[in-house]
Motif scaffolding. Structure first.
Motif, PDB file in Angstrom:
ATOM      1  N   GLY A  52       0.781  -1.219   0.000  1.00 59.16           N
ATOM      2  CA  GLY A  52       0.000   0.000   0.000  1.00 59.16           C
ATOM      3  C   GLY A  52       0.820   1.279   0.000  1.00 59.16           C
ATOM      4  N   GLN A  53       2.156   1.153   0.038  1.00 54.68           N
ATOM      5  CA  GLN A  53       3.024   2.335   0.066  1.00 54.68           C
ATOM      6  C   GLN A  53       4.157   2.175  -0.947  1.00 54.68           C
ATOM      7  N   PRO A  54       3.851   2.298  -2.231  1.00 56.59           N
ATOM      8  CA  PRO A  54       4.891   2.070  -3.241  1.00 56.59           C
ATOM      9  C   PRO A  54       6.112   2.973  -3.076  1.00 56.59           C
ATOM     10  N   ASP A  55       5.903   4.214  -2.619  1.00 54.55           N
ATOM     11  CA  ASP A  55       7.039   5.120  -2.470  1.00 54.55           C
ATOM     12  C   ASP A  55       7.972   4.711  -1.329  1.00 54.55           C
ATOM     13  N   ALA A  56       7.481   3.909  -0.393  1.00 55.70           N
ATOM     14  CA  ALA A  56       8.295   3.441   0.727  1.00 55.70           C
ATOM     15  C   ALA A  56       8.953   2.093   0.428  1.00 55.70           C
ATOM     16  N   SER A  57       8.640   1.505  -0.704  1.00 61.02           N
ATOM     17  CA  SER A  57       9.160   0.185  -1.053  1.00 61.02           C
ATOM     18  C   SER A  57      10.559   0.300  -1.649  1.00 61.02           C
ATOM     19  N   LEU A  58      11.532  -0.327  -1.003  1.00 65.14           N
ATOM     20  CA  LEU A  58      12.915  -0.276  -1.469  1.00 65.14           C
ATOM     21  C   LEU A  58      13.066  -0.827  -2.882  1.00 65.14           C
ATOM     22  N   LEU A  59      12.317  -1.862  -3.201  1.00 63.16           N
ATOM     23  CA  LEU A  59      12.380  -2.439  -4.545  1.00 63.16           C
ATOM     24  C   LEU A  59      12.069  -1.375  -5.593  1.00 63.16           C
ATOM     25  N   LEU A  60      10.991  -0.648  -5.397  1.00 60.81           N
ATOM     26  CA  LEU A  60      10.620   0.399  -6.351  1.00 60.81           C
ATOM     27  C   LEU A  60      11.600   1.565  -6.334  1.00 60.81           C
ATOM     28  N   GLN A  61      12.096   1.922  -5.185  1.00 56.13           N
ATOM     29  CA  GLN A  61      13.077   3.009  -5.116  1.00 56.13           C
ATOM     30  C   GLN A  61      14.297   2.686  -5.967  1.00 56.13           C
ATOM     31  N   ARG A  62      14.791   1.454  -5.852  1.00 50.32           N
ATOM     32  CA  ARG A  62      15.991   1.050  -6.601  1.00 50.32           C
ATOM     33  C   ARG A  62      15.710   0.940  -8.094  1.00 50.32           C
ATOM     34  N   VAL A  63      14.524   0.449  -8.445  1.00 52.04           N
ATOM     35  CA  VAL A  63      14.149   0.324  -9.858  1.00 52.04           C
ATOM     36  C   VAL A  63      13.968   1.711 -10.481  1.00 52.04           C
ATOM     37  N   ARG A  64      13.273   2.593  -9.788  1.00 51.69           N
ATOM     38  CA  ARG A  64      13.046   3.953 -10.307  1.00 51.69           C
ATOM     39  C   ARG A  64      14.351   4.719 -10.483  1.00 51.69           C
ATOM     40  N   ALA A  65      15.293   4.509  -9.562  1.00 52.27           N
ATOM     41  CA  ALA A  65      16.584   5.203  -9.627  1.00 52.27           C
ATOM     42  C   ALA A  65      17.524   4.578 -10.652  1.00 52.27           C
ATOM     43  N   LYS A  66      17.061   3.514 -11.305  1.00 50.63           N
ATOM     44  CA  LYS A  66      17.851   2.781 -12.305  1.00 50.63           C
ATOM     45  C   LYS A  66      19.092   2.131 -11.686  1.00 50.63           C
ATOM     46  N   GLU A  67      19.060   1.911 -10.360  1.00 49.96           N
ATOM     47  CA  GLU A  67      20.141   1.197  -9.682  1.00 49.96           C
ATOM     48  C   GLU A  67      20.005  -0.314  -9.905  1.00 49.96           C
ATOM     49  N   MET A  68      18.774  -0.744 -10.071  1.00 52.62           N
ATOM     50  CA  MET A  68      18.488  -2.151 -10.276  1.00 52.62           C
ATOM     51  C   MET A  68      17.555  -2.292 -11.465  1.00 52.62           C
ATOM     52  N   PRO A  69      17.702  -3.339 -12.201  1.00 52.15           N
ATOM     53  CA  PRO A  69      18.788  -4.311 -12.133  1.00 52.15           C
ATOM     54  C   PRO A  69      20.094  -3.691 -12.637  1.00 52.15           C
ATOM     55  N   PRO A  70      21.206  -4.268 -12.215  1.00 54.53           N
ATOM     56  CA  PRO A  70      22.497  -3.749 -12.673  1.00 54.53           C
ATOM     57  C   PRO A  70      22.678  -3.988 -14.169  1.00 54.53           C
ATOM     58  N   GLY A  71      23.538  -3.225 -14.767  1.00 53.29           N
ATOM     59  CA  GLY A  71      23.810  -3.397 -16.196  1.00 53.29           C
ATOM     60  C   GLY A  71      22.941  -2.514 -17.059  1.00 53.29           C
ATOM     61  N   GLU A  72      22.952  -2.803 -18.340  1.00 58.23           N
ATOM     62  CA  GLU A  72      22.249  -1.978 -19.323  1.00 58.23           C
ATOM     63  C   GLU A  72      20.750  -2.243 -19.381  1.00 58.23           C
ATOM     64  N   ALA A  73      20.330  -3.484 -19.169  1.00 60.48           N
ATOM     65  CA  ALA A  73      18.922  -3.854 -19.308  1.00 60.48           C
ATOM     66  C   ALA A  73      18.136  -3.413 -18.078  1.00 60.48           C
ATOM     67  N   LYS A  74      17.264  -2.446 -18.261  1.00 61.69           N
ATOM     68  CA  LYS A  74      16.429  -1.925 -17.181  1.00 61.69           C
ATOM     69  C   LYS A  74      14.983  -2.290 -17.441  1.00 61.69           C
ATOM     70  N   LEU A  75      14.139  -2.125 -16.435  1.00 61.80           N
ATOM     71  CA  LEU A  75      12.724  -2.398 -16.592  1.00 61.80           C
ATOM     72  C   LEU A  75      12.097  -1.352 -17.507  1.00 61.80           C
ATOM     73  N   SER A  76      11.101  -1.787 -18.262  1.00 61.71           N
ATOM     74  CA  SER A  76      10.355  -0.861 -19.115  1.00 61.71           C
ATOM     75  C   SER A  76       9.431  -0.013 -18.238  1.00 61.71           C
ATOM     76  N   GLU A  77       8.932   1.074 -18.808  1.00 60.67           N
ATOM     77  CA  GLU A  77       7.981   1.921 -18.080  1.00 60.67           C
ATOM     78  C   GLU A  77       6.758   1.113 -17.666  1.00 60.67           C
ATOM     79  N   ARG A  78       6.295   0.240 -18.537  1.00 61.02           N
ATOM     80  CA  ARG A  78       5.124  -0.597 -18.236  1.00 61.02           C
ATOM     81  C   ARG A  78       5.418  -1.530 -17.067  1.00 61.02           C
ATOM     82  N   GLU A  79       6.590  -2.117 -17.039  1.00 56.41           N
ATOM     83  CA  GLU A  79       6.961  -3.010 -15.934  1.00 56.41           C
ATOM     84  C   GLU A  79       7.021  -2.250 -14.614  1.00 56.41           C
TER      85      GLU A  79
END
Length: 84
Positions: A50-77
């Motif tokens: 219920g708190q996406p902004d507090a979720s570390l997973l989303l924080q790292r994905v949004r900051a493009k820290e994760m996943p490592p490397g060139e392949a990042k999640l799409s906007e839809r993902e």
């Protein structure tokens, strides 16, 4: 979105090689099951329901820290993760 139909495929494609595919998990984070997301790893819980902004997973994905490397999640993902 449902975990099985929408989220698990994203995690399988981008995250499980390091966070669940082997017995040696990066940052002690296992993303194979929702209960493991809630348990989290070295940095704490990966998700906060219920708190996406507090979720570390989303924080790292949004900051493009994760996943490592060139392949990042799409906007839809990313949107699916936020909605879930």
């Amino acid at each position: 979105p449902s975990f099985e139909a929408d989220i698990r495929p994203i995690l399988r494609a981008h995250c499980l090689d390091c966070h669940g595919g082997t017995s040696d998990k990066e940052a002690n984070l296992d993303l194979r099951l929702v209960r493991f997301h809630l348990q989290g790893g070295d940095s704490g819980p990966a998700i906060v329901p219920g708190q996406p902004d507090a979720s570390l997973l989303l924080q790292r994905v949004r900051a493009k820290e994760m996943p490592p490397g060139e392949a990042k999640l799409s906007e839809r993902e990313v949107q699916l993760l936020e909605q879930w």
